[in-house]
Structure formats: C-alpha cells, structure tokens
Design an enzyme around this catalytic site. Structure first.
Site, mmCIF file in Angstrom:
data_model
loop_
_atom_site.group_PDB
_atom_site.id
_atom_site.type_symbol
_atom_site.label_atom_id
_atom_site.label_comp_id
_atom_site.label_asym_id
_atom_site.label_seq_id
_atom_site.Cartn_x
_atom_site.Cartn_y
_atom_site.Cartn_z
ATOM 1 N N LYS A 66 57.848 36.270 38.388
ATOM 2 C CA LYS A 66 56.661 36.002 39.215
ATOM 3 C C LYS A 66 55.440 35.592 38.392
ATOM 4 C CE LYS A 66 58.055 35.976 42.454
ATOM 5 N NZ LYS A 66 59.127 34.964 42.749
ATOM 6 N N THR A 69 57.515 30.909 36.558
ATOM 7 C CA THR A 69 58.792 30.416 36.026
ATOM 8 C C THR A 69 59.236 29.137 36.732
ATOM 9 O OG1 THR A 69 59.359 32.769 36.047
ATOM 10 C CG2 THR A 69 61.101 31.231 35.400
ATOM 11 N N THR A 70 59.149 29.141 38.063
ATOM 12 C CA THR A 70 59.627 28.000 38.848
ATOM 13 C C THR A 70 58.832 26.744 38.465
ATOM 14 O OG1 THR A 70 59.916 29.622 40.621
ATOM 15 C CG2 THR A 70 60.170 27.300 41.215
ATOM 16 N N HIS A 127 64.621 35.616 31.605
ATOM 17 C CA HIS A 127 63.629 36.687 31.761
ATOM 18 C C HIS A 127 63.893 37.774 30.700
ATOM 19 C CE1 HIS A 127 61.887 35.168 35.398
ATOM 20 N NE2 HIS A 127 62.893 35.456 36.188
ATOM 21 N N ARG A 152 51.199 35.513 32.685
ATOM 22 C CA ARG A 152 50.284 35.565 33.836
ATOM 23 C C ARG A 152 49.590 36.921 33.886
ATOM 24 N NH1 ARG A 152 51.879 34.565 40.248
ATOM 25 N NH2 ARG A 152 49.820 33.764 40.802
ATOM 26 N N SER A 160 52.376 39.141 43.389
ATOM 27 C CA SER A 160 53.393 38.130 43.686
ATOM 28 C C SER A 160 54.766 38.798 43.858
ATOM 29 C CB SER A 160 53.429 37.100 42.549
ATOM 30 O OG SER A 160 54.315 36.065 42.857
ATOM 31 N N GLY A 290 50.177 30.248 44.714
ATOM 32 C CA GLY A 290 50.061 29.504 43.455
ATOM 33 C C GLY A 290 48.632 29.413 42.941
HETATM 34 P P1 A3P Z 1 52.123 33.680 43.996
HETATM 35 O O1 A3P Z 1 53.059 34.614 44.677
HETATM 36 O O2 A3P Z 1 50.966 34.390 43.363
HETATM 37 O O3 A3P Z 1 51.673 32.552 44.847
HETATM 38 P P2 A3P Z 1 58.085 32.689 39.570
HETATM 39 O O4 A3P Z 1 58.331 31.240 39.643
HETATM 40 O O5 A3P Z 1 58.054 33.215 38.163
HETATM 41 O O6 A3P Z 1 58.981 33.453 40.476
HETATM 42 O O7 A3P Z 1 56.595 32.905 40.073
HETATM 43 C C1 A3P Z 1 56.244 32.708 41.402
HETATM 44 C C2 A3P Z 1 54.753 32.480 41.474
HETATM 45 O O8 A3P Z 1 54.470 31.155 40.993
HETATM 46 C C3 A3P Z 1 54.250 32.543 42.906
HETATM 47 O O9 A3P Z 1 52.908 33.014 42.792
HETATM 48 C C4 A3P Z 1 54.329 31.080 43.313
HETATM 49 O O10 A3P Z 1 53.534 30.752 44.409
HETATM 50 C C5 A3P Z 1 53.859 30.405 42.025
HETATM 51 N N1 A3P Z 1 54.313 29.013 41.931
HETATM 52 C C6 A3P Z 1 55.519 28.493 42.294
HETATM 53 N N2 A3P Z 1 55.533 27.175 42.088
HETATM 54 C C7 A3P Z 1 54.335 26.844 41.581
HETATM 55 C C8 A3P Z 1 53.754 25.605 41.181
HETATM 56 N N3 A3P Z 1 54.418 24.476 41.283
HETATM 57 N N4 A3P Z 1 52.487 25.624 40.722
HETATM 58 C C9 A3P Z 1 51.794 26.782 40.626
HETATM 59 N N5 A3P Z 1 52.292 27.983 40.999
HETATM 60 C C10 A3P Z 1 53.543 28.018 41.474
#
Ligand code: A3P
Length: 327
Positions: A66, A69-70, A127, A152, A160, A290
């Site tokens: 969270k 990563t994505t 991770h 983060r 998140s 995000g």
């Molecule tokens: P929030 O829940 O605060 O919005 P991970 O990818 O590590 O699982 O993290 C998920 C977090 O990254 C979520 O945060 C998600 O909304 C945010 N996120 C996913 N895609 C994103 C992007 N393209 N740009 C910025 N933030 C992104």
C-alpha cells in the site's frame, strides 16, 4: 509441517513453528526475521531463496504494501518496454492488463522456471524486507541486479491498508454480513508492527540503509515526491534502470506519455482494472485516492502523533526520517 532450506543467509524455516497473528485479515501472518509475513507467501519466499537466479540486468521493484507498488510497477514496466510498446499505442499492455499482471512478485511463484523463461531485462517486484532477500540479489559485486524501493508515509500506508482490508472483508461469503474492522483496530495492530510485512518503518529503513550503502544498485523513491514531480522521478528511474531517455524521446514527450498512461485516473478507468483480480484481490481495489495526506481524514491528531512517535523512536540513530526527501 512444511520445512524449507534456504541459501546460506537464512536458516531453515519451519512455518508451523513461527509465531502467528490472526487479527490481520484476510492474511494469516507469521513472524519471521523480525517481520510479520503472510503465511501464504512464505513458500514463495523460500522458493526465491532456493531457486531464483538473478541477472545483472534485473530490476526488482520493492515496497511495503500500500505504498504505491502498483504505480511503480506501471511506471517501470512502461519505461523499460517503451520501444516495444510505445506508451501512446492503443494496444499498450497497460491498457489491457493490470500492472500486477505485467510485473510479477518474486514471492508469488514457487516455480523458479516462471522467471527463468522471461527475457532480459526482467522487471520483477517484491514486498520481501531487505534483510530477508536472497543473498544472490544483494551480492556486493552487482551481479544480482538493481533494486528500486518506493517509500510512503506510514500513516497513509496504514489508512490505505485499512481501506484495502475493509473492501476485502466486505466481499461477504455465503450471505454472511461483512466483518467490522475499525480504524482503531487497524491502528493498534499497525503500531505494534503487526501488519502485512510490518513493522513498516523497519521495512523502509532496511532499504533506505541499502540505498545509502549501494546507491548505484538501490534507488530509493518517495511516493509523495513522485506525486509532486512524476516526470522528474520517471527520468531518475529510467537513468537508474540503465535506459535514460534520449533527446529525441524527450522532445517527443515520451516521459509525459508514460506518466499519463500510469496516472491513477487513467489506470482506474481502464476496463482491465475495473474487472479481474490478483489472487483474491479485485483489480479495482488497487486504486483509491492516490494522494498524500489522506490519513488526516481518518486518524485523529492524537493517533497520528502516537504513530509518528513510535516510528521516530524505533528509527532513532538510523539517520532516516520520513518526509525528508533526499537528493
Ligand atoms: P490510497 O489507498 O491511499 O489511495 P499499492 O499499489 O502498494 O497496493 O498501493 C496502493 C496505493 O497506491 C493506494 O493508495 C492507491 O490509490 C495508490 N495508487 C495506485 N495507483 C496509483 C497511481 N497510478 N498513482 C498514484 N497512486 C496510486
């Protein structure tokens, strides 16, 4: 009872004998090497230790869950493959697949040959905390490839994670009502380090220390700084990955195109991300707000202060401070 033998930097794991945490749904966590690891991924971690053969050209994207990563997967994939897949192309893989389909987790497979079959340069993700990575990846001679870490603010990572968990719990099975999961419950567990791959601050500090020691092999990125300056960070990422943008690419706006295709608004609205799933997580749950600082809408000032203090005390003497974006 499952037992796994690792390379020489890890002892034998006997999964059933590890301390257990059952209050972090949907995962059963097991404490290993100072971290609360999801039990279901431990065989994959063990397989990475036993069979993964890193290549010098590999790029491993590392993160605490969270933490963006994505997004990092999308950016690194689009950057590494921009010649084969120009970011504006209507058929770009990120327009057809979720970023997690494009970049796989090292610990997601217990079959090393899945990764062996990938062409170089490979982009993978993990991770796994730095201290628990296979020694071959961390080899001082650089033969294990490069690592990019995304960090983060722990308060945003917690919030998140809480939303992500709640969404999962809301998918009630067999007509059962969803189990309640309050922010207070999530907060107490997180503060105690009892979260998916927690304690978050030790996860971050391990990679930060490695990036100080081996800056040419470990790049440390900040989610908040990437939101502030995505173009600058993608340039930094490309340079570090050994594929800096050429003058022609800069003039053609390729960096901006990559930022655009990987933006949360673009990805969120793609069909591939509105349906489908990763293991048991629906693709859409990887995209929420995000933004930086959403924690202030869900944590009280007292909670924030308490978590900040825990983190500060735990990291005293490490030289690392959240929010201090280093050049
Ligand atoms: P929030 O829940 O605060 O919005 P991970 O990818 O590590 O699982 O993290 C998920 C977090 O990254 C979520 O945060 C998600 O909304 C945010 N996120 C996913 N895609 C994103 C992007 N393209 N740009 C910025 N933030 C992104």
């Amino acid at each position: 009872m499952a037992a796994y033998h690792h390379d020489d930097d890890m002892a034998e794991i006997v999964i059933s004998s590890l301390p257990v945490e059952t209050r972090c749904p949907p995962f059963l966590l097991k404490q290993y090497g100072g971290f609360w690891m999801p039990e279901s991924y431990l065989p994959g971690v063990a397989a990475a230790h036993m069979g993964f053969k890193p290549r010098p050209s590999d790029v491993l994207l590392a993160s605490f869950p969270k933490s963006g990563t994505t997004w990092l997967k999308a950016l690194a994939f689009a950057t590494a493959n921009r010649v084969k897949h120009p970011p504006r192309h209507p058929d770009h893989p990120l327009r057809r697949y979720n970023p997690h389909d494009c970049v796989k987790y090292l610990e997601s497979s217990d079959h090393g040959d899945v990764f062996e079959a990938l062409p170089s340069p490979r982009v993978l993700a993990t991770h796994i905390p730095y201290t628990l990575l296979p020694a071959r990846i961390k080899a001082e001679d650089g033969s294990g490839g490069r690592i990019v870490y995304i960090c983060r603010d722990p308060k945003d990572a917690l919030v998140s994670l809480w939303f992500f968990t709640k969404k999962k719990l809301a998918e009630a099975k067999d007509g059962d009502p969803p189990k309640p999961y309050t922010i207070e419950e999530a907060f107490e567990l997180f503060c105690d380090g009892r979260a998916f791959y927690g304690p978050q601050w030790h996860h971050v500090a391990g990679y930060w220390e490695a990036s100080r020691r081996r800056p040419e092999k470990v790049l440390f990125l900040w989610y908040e700084d990437m939101l502030r300056d995505p173009v600058g960070n993608v340039r930094k990422l490309a340079e570090f990955m050994g594929c800096a943008f050429s003058g022609d690419e800069e003039s053609a706006g390729v960096v901006q195109d990559i930022v655009e295709i990987c933006s949360i608004d673009t990805l969120k609205n793609m069909e591939a991300n509105k349906c489908g799933s990763q293991r048991t997580f629906r693709n859409e749950t990887f995209f929420r707000t995000g933004v930086a600082g959403d924690w202030s809408n869900h944590l009280t000032p007292a909670m924030a202060e308490r978590l900040d203090k825990i983190v500060q005390e735990a990291l005293q003497g490490s030289g690392f401070t959240f929010g201090a974006v280093a050049e």
